[in-house]
Write an enzyme that holds these catalytic residues in place. Structure first.
Site, PDB file in Angstrom:
ATOM      1  N   SER A 147      -8.497  -3.131   1.279  1.00  0.00           N
ATOM      2  CA  SER A 147      -9.843  -2.143   1.188  1.00  0.00           C
ATOM      3  C   SER A 147     -11.133  -2.835   1.442  1.00  0.00           C
ATOM      4  CB  SER A 147      -9.748  -1.977  -0.448  1.00  0.00           C
ATOM      5  OG  SER A 147     -10.073  -3.000  -1.245  1.00  0.00           O
ATOM      6  N   LYS A 196       9.191   2.256  -1.178  1.00  0.00           N
ATOM      7  CA  LYS A 196       8.520   2.515  -0.108  1.00  0.00           C
ATOM      8  C   LYS A 196       9.156   3.032   0.990  1.00  0.00           C
ATOM      9  CE  LYS A 196       5.832  -1.576  -1.530  1.00  0.00           C
ATOM     10  NZ  LYS A 196       5.518  -3.047  -1.179  1.00  0.00           N
ATOM     11  N   VAL A 251      -1.019  -1.006  -0.040  1.00  0.00           N
ATOM     12  CA  VAL A 251      -2.045  -0.075   0.220  1.00  0.00           C
ATOM     13  C   VAL A 251      -3.135  -0.440  -0.252  1.00  0.00           C
ATOM     14  CG1 VAL A 251      -0.409   2.048   0.345  1.00  0.00           C
ATOM     15  CG2 VAL A 251      -1.341   1.306  -2.080  1.00  0.00           C
ATOM     16  N   CYS A 299      -3.790   3.708  -7.693  1.00  0.00           N
ATOM     17  CA  CYS A 299      -4.083   2.151  -7.298  1.00  0.00           C
ATOM     18  C   CYS A 299      -5.557   1.978  -7.217  1.00  0.00           C
ATOM     19  CB  CYS A 299      -3.543   2.180  -5.771  1.00  0.00           C
ATOM     20  SG  CYS A 299      -4.028   0.480  -5.133  1.00  0.00           S
TER      21      CYS A 299
END
Length: 254
Positions: free
Chosen positions: A81, A54, A67, A27
């Site tokens: 992020s 998951k 994520v 990712c």
């Protein structure tokens, strides 16, 4: 560090007091936070998540099950992020990754914003090629051209300056993956050295940055994961050779 991606039914590893980042190895958004943690030399644990199956407990750290998510205290987390990296840069200011001047910080954010269409084109080309349109290819190259122009104007080794900073670490995970597109047949996304010489030199320089070097994956590896995803069975654990070795004895005992 294990490269195994935990999935539904797997137990949450014990918390040992360190910062803990929940990620997925392939990712680009999760990689952004990994790179910031690495660049700041922060001691942390990394837990990989299978995003197709998951584990139930990931929703305790990321309400949408996405994520990256950062557990900063046991049972307490932040996600996304951009939010994580802003937090890390403020919480651990000893090695700032953003420019000190407000105007340069704003300009860096505009670089990231202007680069977004190229990222979107990459995702379509890699994971939804049936929806790929000519304007997406154009947007991809416009993004690259804009990035190269910025490198020319700034005249520094990295966009941040003599060292890689927030802006470099934010766009890098996508540049890393762009290189795999010609390997999966998307030759219209190739970076011609006669056109993108400065950008390609920048890419090679980024590969040597310690924070990047320790996590970097070759274009061939990204291509293999992308191809497995296209077949409907993403091979999340393709890098977990230790797990494969450990599984073999168990099969013999059964």
């Amino acid at each position: 560090m294990s490269e195994k991606h935990l999935q539904a039914g797997d137990v949450l590893p014990a918390y040992n007091g360190k910062l803990r980042l929940f990620a997925m190895r392939f990712c680009p958004y999760a990689e952004r936070s990994v790179l910031v943690l690495n660049a700041k030399n922060i001691d942390y644990d990394l837990v990989f998540i299978n995003l197709d199956h998951k584990p139930e407990w990931i929703f305790n750290f990321s309400p949408r099950g996405t994520v990256p998510a950062l557990e900063y205290e046991q049972g307490k987390s932040i996600f996304d992020s951009n939010i994580i990296n802003a937090y890390l840069d403020e919480k651990y200011p000893e090695k700032p990754l953003q420019a000190s001047e407000p105007l340069r910080r704003a300009q860096d954010k505009m670089i990231v914003e202007n680069f977004a269409p190229a990222q979107s084109a990459y995702y379509t080309a890699a994971f939804n090629p049936q929806n790929l349109q000519s304007d997406m290819v154009e947007n991809f190259h416009k993004g690259l051209e804009g990035l190269q122009k910025e490198l020319e104007v700034r005249g520094t080794k990295f966009l941040h300056g003599s060292d890689a900073g927030w802006v470099d670490l934010t766009i890098w995970p996508f540049l890393e993956r762009f290189l795999c597109l010609p390997l999966i047949g998307k030759t219209e996304f190739a970076m011609d050295s006669s056109k993108y010489g400065l950008l390609l030199a920048y890419i090679e320089a980024m590969k040597t940055v310690p924070a990047v070097k320790s996590y970097y994956l070759a274009a061939e590896t990204h291509a293999k994961f992308t191809e497995s995803h296209a077949k409907g069975d993403p091979n999340y654990n393709m890098l977990d050779t230790s797990a494969v070795c450990c599984m073999r004895p168990r099969k013999k005992k059964e």
